[in-house]
Design an enzyme around this catalytic site. Structure first.
Site, short mmCIF file in Angstrom:
data_model
loop_
_atom_site.label_atom_id
_atom_site.label_comp_id
_atom_site.label_asym_id
_atom_site.label_seq_id
_atom_site.Cartn_x
_atom_site.Cartn_y
_atom_site.Cartn_z
N GLU A 362 0.82 -1.61 -0.11
CA GLU A 362 -0.23 -0.45 -0.26
C GLU A 362 0.64 1.11 -0.18
O GLU A 362 0.42 2.53 0.34
CB GLU A 362 -0.51 0.15 1.30
CG GLU A 362 -1.85 -1.10 1.17
CD GLU A 362 -2.44 -1.60 0.71
OE1 GLU A 362 -2.68 -0.82 -0.57
OE2 GLU A 362 -3.55 -2.78 0.44
N ASP A 524 -1.34 -0.11 -10.21
CA ASP A 524 -1.46 -1.94 -10.27
C ASP A 524 -1.96 -2.72 -11.27
O ASP A 524 -2.01 -1.84 -12.01
CB ASP A 524 -2.92 -1.84 -9.86
CG ASP A 524 -3.53 -1.54 -8.44
OD1 ASP A 524 -2.47 -1.91 -7.57
OD2 ASP A 524 -4.43 -1.08 -7.39
#
Length: 698
Positions: A362, A524
């Site tokens: 993250e 991502d």
């Protein structure tokens, strides 16, 4: 994404036990976790013995018992030194900056406390307020609170000692180096007890729509010796699933099913000029994927990633073992070392070398993580923009230069401009009306009886990957048919626009800082192909465009770092790339109940790891499995799912199950009552990371 409203001082709903099984251990413990620059979360448990002592003191003074939490702060240049001294057992007191009366200290176990100012180091003190004064019962570790804005002190660019490590292998005269970093991660999901699990399909979808197309694109670039290189972060849990025999068999079967479904669509839409060609497109695509997976890769996708790295078109790095969110690990170094060390070891086992870089899960950074990375030989890690922009001292070049954080380790910050043009819901390319609509899928559009055999066990409707419509206009529900050729025209235009934008950006930044600009574009990996169907083609054309540019090079971060003559030095602060920029996504009333048992488990595992296996094979196996269960419970995915409200029962169940298994193993290890059959069952279910070293937890 909009920022969350910061919580006022209030008991955490997660502590009510309404949606999870509350865990009481009869132990004294107090933890403080930083949520954002103005809010901390305090969780605790008071043992019956300590509660009795507090009650006795109150009786002696003939006063009602009144529990309080006080938050103390130390700040200034010596704050970190004082915090380390306190951790070593030296008495260190701070200024009380917040006080909360606890109406039910023995029943509640979590409160949010607002801070009057940001920055400094804080700790929680739990005690009783009596006429004679405040009597301390427990205190937490000190934790660094991030500042709310940039430092007034500006740093300067200094000579980069890493620049002379190797001879340049790309053009040193560019105005900018663009590092495209794709993060490929999924939580470890394997359900042998079900014939077809909905959650296991996350891997299937990512393979079919993202990983296999990206590999095909990179292989094509290697074949034609196209310039440019990207970086791909492969999470250890993803690598573990890619090598699992059961999941390999199931994915092969899934490809076969999808080919059958696509062939039926070819028959269904024969003669239909709108959908017929697209049905044939999907049928061909699934057949090509089967050849790629079964014949070319022999089901070994990790080997395919190794091959593209060997060809020079990609660099591979890794992230935390199970994507544990590092800023909320109160034990700090031992927990960080376990997450990061296990990741490095697994990456080396599967890829064949140690990773040069680390995608912090993250992008979650906490001060001190860099020391653990240096121990492991990691040279750089990625953070969000504000971690660099608010560093001490303030880097004048912002994210356009790497930040040396000590011991040869660099922090590299996300370039906001590069990200916005891909991620933004209003400006981002993936929202173009001509691109494929993700949310219209045959799994929902066709009658249930026609797709039931292709759905997960139980017939739950879900995405099947056959999507026949384009985005059209988000304001209205109507969707027009999707045309891949029209979409490809938009891909070409968007790729050219992106390259022009980065060239202009690099020229301007280079003039401002007096050297080539470094730009990190992290995404991502699943965005490319899964969410944005045309993404792999766009990326290919972007790399071609940069290859033809006399302004930019597309290269990996370490290569770029070695080419820059000057870098900044400084200290970043706690941060993440989640909503709000700190910890609010993973520390919220819907998920904060997980931290008391997780933090206790980490401390228990540390003690067990220090004791070691004593030369007993059964104990060694149980100890290793306890480490696996703790790592799996720490996965940031579970807290994220609870926060976003998708598949919450599954996320809650996985957290509880791993904690239960860990606690059973810990009890057996402490009591010398190891059930080898039970351990074997756990290994069969969650036996990932075969080289896991329990000593990392000590």
């Amino acid at each position: 994404m909009s920022s969350l409203d910061r919580l006022a001082v209030a008991p955490a709903p997660g502590a009510t036990g309404a949606e999870h099984r509350p865990r009481r251990y009869g132990e004294d413990r107090l933890h403080l976790l930083v949520r954002d620059p103005r809010c901390v979360f305090v969780t605790w448990e008071i043992s019956p013995a300590l509660a009795a002592l507090a009650s006795e003191r109150a009786r002696e003074e003939r006063a009602p018992i009144r529990y309080q939490i006080r938050v103390e702060r130390i700040e200034g240049k010596e704050a970190a030194t004082k915090a380390r001294a306190s951790a070593a057992g030296e008495p260190v007191a701070g200024e009380a900056v917040a006080t909360v009366d606890l109406p039910n200290a023995l029943g509640d176990d979590g409160w949010y406390v607002d801070l009057p100012t940001s920055g400094g180091n804080v700790r929680a003190v739990l005690g009783v307020a009596l006429p004679s004064g405040f009597h301390t019962l427990l205190f937490s570790r000190w934790a660094a609170v991030p500042p709310e804005g940039p430092s007034l002190e500006e740093g300067r660019l200094d000579a980069n000692v890493s620049a002379a490590e190797t001879a340049p292998i790309s053009n040193p005269d560019r105005s900018g180096y663009l590092s495209i970093l794709l993060h490929a991660h999924l939580p470890f999901i394997r359900h042998p007890e079900y014939e077809d699990s909905l959650e296991e399909r996350w891997l299937d979808e990512a393979l079919i729509e993202s990983y296999l197309p990206l590999l095909r694109m990179l292989e094509g670039r290697a074949e034609r010796r196209a310039p440019g290189r990207i970086t791909i972060s492969l999470s250890p849990t993803l690598l573990a699933m890619l090598e699992d025999p059961l999941l390999r068999r199931r994915f092969a079967k899934r490809l076969e099913q999808l080919t059958t479904l696509a062939d039926r669509d070819v028959a269904r839409y024969r003669g239909d000029s709108r959908f017929g060609p697209l049905a044939e497109h999907y049928a061909e695509r699934f057949r090509a994927a089967r050849v790629q997976y079964e014949e070319r890769y022999r089901r070994d996708v990790a080997a395919a990633f190794r091959e593209v790295e060997a060809s020079g078109v990609a660099r591979l790095i890794t992230c935390g073992a199970t994507h544990g969110f590092l800023p909320l690990m109160d034990l700090r170094e031992p927990s960080w070392r376990a997450q990061l060390g296990a990741a490095v070891r697994e990456f080396e086992r599967q890829i064949g070398h140690r990773p040069e870089g680390m995608w912090l899960p993250e992008c979650g950074y906490a001060p001190g993580v860099e020391a653990v990375l240096a121990e492991l030989g990691v040279r750089y890690f990625a953070v969000d923009s504000h971690a660099i922009e608010h560093a001490r001292p303030r880097p004048g070049a912002g994210t356009y230069a790497p930040l040396h954080v000590g011991a040869g380790v660099f922090a590299i910050g996300r370039d906001a401009e590069s990200s916005r043009q891909v991620w933004s819901s209003t400006e981002g390319y993936p929202g173009d009306p001509d691109y494929r609509e993700y949310y219209r899928d045959q799994g929902f559009d066709l009658p249930l009886e026609e797709v039931r055999e292709f759905l997960p066990s139980g017939g739950t409707r879900t995405h099947l990957g056959l999507k026949y419509h384009r985005i059209t206009d988000r304001r209205f529900p109507h969707r027009e048919p999707y045309d891949p050729e029209t979409a490809l025209e938009r891909v070409r235009a968007h790729a050219a626009h992106f390259v022009r934008g980065r060239e202009e950006q690099a020229r301007g930044a280079a003039r401002g800082i007096g050297q080539a600009a470094f730009m990190l574009a992290p995404y991502d990996a699943e965005l490319f192909g899964h969410w944005w169907y045309e993404g792999p083609e766009w990326l290919d054309l972007v790399l071609d465009g940069i290859g033809a540019s006399d302004v930019l090079d597309a290269t990996d971060p370490l290569d770029a770092i070695r080419r820059l003559p000057r870098v900044h030095a400084g200290s970043p602060h706690l941060s993440s790339w989640g909503e709000g920029g700190y910890c609010a996504v993973w520390l919220d009333p819907v998920n904060d109940w997980i931290y008391k048992p997780l933090l206790r488990a980490a401390e228990t595992m540390r003690v067990l790891a220090k004791e070691g296996d004593r030369g007993e094979p059964a104990r060694a196996r149980a100890l290793k499995q306890a480490g696996r269960e703790l790592l799996l419970a720490q996965a940031s995915d579970w807290a994220f799912i609870m926060k976003t409200g998708t598949l919450v029962p599954y996320a809650r169940r996985r957290t509880e199950e791993h904690l239960d298994r860990f606690e059973r193993l810990a009890t057996a290890l402490r009591g010398g009552t190891i059930d080898e059959a039970e351990v074997a069952g756990m290994e069969e279910r969650y036996g990932l990371f075969p080289d896991l070293d329990p000593g990392l937890f000590a």
